[in-house]
Scaffold this motif. Structure first.
Motif, short mmCIF file in Angstrom:
data_model
loop_
_atom_site.label_atom_id
_atom_site.label_comp_id
_atom_site.label_asym_id
_atom_site.label_seq_id
_atom_site.Cartn_x
_atom_site.Cartn_y
_atom_site.Cartn_z
N ARG A 184 0.82 -1.21 0.00
CA ARG A 184 0.00 0.00 0.00
C ARG A 184 0.85 1.26 0.00
NH1 ARG A 184 -5.84 -0.57 -0.01
NH2 ARG A 184 -5.95 1.68 -0.07
N LYS A 185 2.05 1.19 0.61
CA LYS A 185 2.92 2.37 0.66
C LYS A 185 3.36 2.77 -0.75
CE LYS A 185 4.78 1.58 5.33
NZ LYS A 185 4.42 0.21 5.72
N THR A 188 0.45 4.55 -2.26
CA THR A 188 0.38 5.91 -1.70
C THR A 188 1.44 6.79 -2.34
OG1 THR A 188 -0.35 4.94 0.38
CG2 THR A 188 0.38 7.22 0.47
N GLU A 192 1.09 10.24 -4.61
CA GLU A 192 1.83 11.46 -4.26
C GLU A 192 2.58 12.01 -5.47
OE1 GLU A 192 3.28 10.85 0.34
OE2 GLU A 192 4.82 11.07 -1.16
N ALA A 197 -2.55 12.89 -4.21
CA ALA A 197 -2.45 12.12 -2.96
C ALA A 197 -3.81 11.86 -2.31
CB ALA A 197 -1.52 12.83 -1.98
N ILE A 200 -6.04 8.72 -3.40
CA ILE A 200 -5.42 7.39 -3.31
C ILE A 200 -6.47 6.28 -3.38
CG2 ILE A 200 -5.20 7.77 -0.79
CD1 ILE A 200 -3.05 5.29 -2.70
N THR A 204 -6.65 3.44 -6.31
CA THR A 204 -6.45 2.01 -6.04
C THR A 204 -7.68 1.20 -6.44
OG1 THR A 204 -7.10 2.35 -3.74
CG2 THR A 204 -4.76 2.29 -4.20
N SER A 259 9.46 10.14 -3.37
CA SER A 259 8.43 9.83 -2.38
C SER A 259 9.01 8.95 -1.28
CB SER A 259 7.24 9.11 -3.03
OG SER A 259 6.44 8.51 -2.03
N ASN A 296 -9.68 -0.60 2.92
CA ASN A 296 -8.82 0.56 3.18
C ASN A 296 -7.93 0.41 4.39
OD1 ASN A 296 -9.86 1.81 0.96
ND2 ASN A 296 -11.58 2.68 2.08
N THR A 299 -2.02 -1.30 5.24
CA THR A 299 -1.03 -0.20 5.27
C THR A 299 0.33 -0.63 4.75
OG1 THR A 299 -0.59 -0.85 7.54
CG2 THR A 299 -2.08 1.00 7.23
#
Length: 451
Positions: A184-185, A188, A192, A197, A200, A204, A259, A296, A299
């Protein structure tokens, strides 16, 4: 008389289907045990306050709510009744609901029992869940989930082991799969970099559908969500990355150079891939940037498993979430977990006919019943055979031989033992192979040895 029926989206399982389902559950359970996971169970119903608001607005609508027992109208005014507002009524008339998944009850369990639990806590849970969804092919209102989670550890070794568990389970079930992985990072970071951002989730959700609706439709959906053409163009090379896993990571490093969070995601995936290389797995493991997993709360690393020989949705999924227990007031407990879709695995095994013959655990040997005298003689023999681990039935009545034989046929019992007066006098058993038709006179010890 109206014929009885069951609610839409639920199923009965016959003995044969249960044997197949238990083969799946037992395989998953054995592998979970190998990795030190321990089983818990939580109640079918939870307080609605535990469930509401955890699955988003859509999820709240799909919760099965339970009317308060006793006077469910107490505390509701006549005005509220005539208003016929279902949501308001349910809020007062229902305090409990059926669980929608195993993750939220697990979070509740961890918070409620945190003083008795040893962390990191490795738990698995195999239980049914309920969703008031519209039933359709492969989608049920009652279905089983087989979850394993580790909470209270940030180490990526957990992710590595979950990949190994997935690989081991599908190797044992003989299903060829592709394990898809993303982070997920990274998603993200991509949002960005392209300057969107705050979009997101929209991004996704759209790219998650790439293999279902194709690139043009994904781009159309992104436009619809208000992404600029510049941002969409910026996304194309990222969505269409190709090469080996390590080549993709190298390309991503360049793309995400500005990023910090994106690079952190790349670093996490690199660690997992390196560790997997040291103990290679049998399934293919593919870095797939279009994988977003709808939920959601992920992470970090996310996983999804596709069967290679059958057209069907994902059969296992999971990922890392940072704040599972935060909704219940316990902050900062990180977890990572996977869930096997037992119902879809069941469909795959059926389509490919992959059940081992002995997995169905049916009766192996039927003793024919000729009457009281024979019954008395047979009971200790039957008992001895069962002690030796043979699955045995003694036909309960002295019915006609033909009837007993058709019973054996209908139940696919491979062997029938015939013991009449002659056999009793010789202390032998006449064993008939129902497939080949051949018969042998054996002692009880020879019979047991045969199995």
């Amino acid at each position: 008389m109206q014929k009885p029926s069951i609610p839409k989206g639920t199923r009965d399982f016959s003995p044969e289907e249960m044997a197949k389902r238990n083969y799946i559950f037992n395989t998953i359970r054995e592998v979970y045990h190998l990795y030190g996971f321990q089983q818990i169970e939580t109640p079918a119903m939870e307080n609605l306050s535990t469930l509401m608001g955890k699955y988003g607005e859509e999820g709240d609508k799909l919760l099965f709510k339970i009317l308060n027992s006793g006077d469910c109208f107490s505390g509701i005014t006549d005005e509220e009744l005539t208003e016929r507002n279902a949501v308001k009524f349910a809020a007062k008339a229902c305090e409990k609901g059926l669980r929608y998944d195993l993750t939220v009850p697990f979070a509740r369990f961890v918070v409620q029992h945190r003083n008795e639990i040893t962390f990191p806590f490795r738990r698995y849970q195999i239980q049914p869940v309920w969703r008031a969804d519209r039933p359709q092919k492969g989608r049920y209102r009652e279905f089983f989930q087989c979850d394993a989670d580790v909470v209270g550890s940030d180490s990526l070794i957990n992710e590595v082991e979950l990949i190994q568990i997935i690989d081991e389970v599908f190797s044992r079930l003989n299903i060829r799969v592709s394990i898809k992985m993303n982070n997920r990072k990274i998603l993200t970071g991509i949002a960005e970099i392209i300057g969107e951002a705050e979009k997101i989730v929209d991004i996704t959700v759209a790219i998650d559908k790439l293999d279902k609706i194709g690139l043009d439709n994904v781009n159309a959906e992104l436009r619809e969500k208000g992404l600029s053409e510049k941002a969409i163009n910026h996304l194309q090379p990222i969505i269409q990355l190709s090469g080996t896993n390590n080549e993709k990571l190298e390309q991503l490093k360049a793309v995400l150079a500005d990023s910090e969070i994106g690079l952190k995601g790349v670093e996490e995936l690199a660690f997992i891939l390196k560790r997997i290389d040291s103990t290679p797995i049998r399934s293919e493991l593919e870095l797939d940037l279009t994988l977003a997993r709808g939920l959601n709360y992920y992470t970090g690393a996310i996983f999804e498993v596709k069967a290679l020989d059958v057209q069907i949705g994902s059969i296992t999924g999971g990922g890392r979430y940072d704040n599972l227990t935060g909704v219940f007031g316990l902050q900062g407990v990180s977890g990572v977990g996977i869930s096997f879709g037992a119902d879809r695995i069941f469909d795959v095994l059926n389509q490919l006919d992959l059940y081992p013959k002995d997995a169905l655990q049916t009766t192996q040997l039927l003793f024919v019943n000729f009457g009281e005298k024979e019954e008395e003689y047979l009971l200790p023999i039957v008992s001895k055979a069962r002690t030796a681990g043979i699955r045995v039935e003694l036909y309960p009545e002295s019915a006609k031989m033909k009837k007993q034989m058709s019973y054996a046929d209908a139940k696919k019992i491979p062997y029938v033992a015939i013991v009449g007066e002659n056999e009793i006098n010789e202390g032998k058993i006449n064993l008939k192979n129902m497939v080949t038709g051949e018969q042998n006179l054996l002692t009880i010890d020879e019979l047991i040895a045969q199995f």
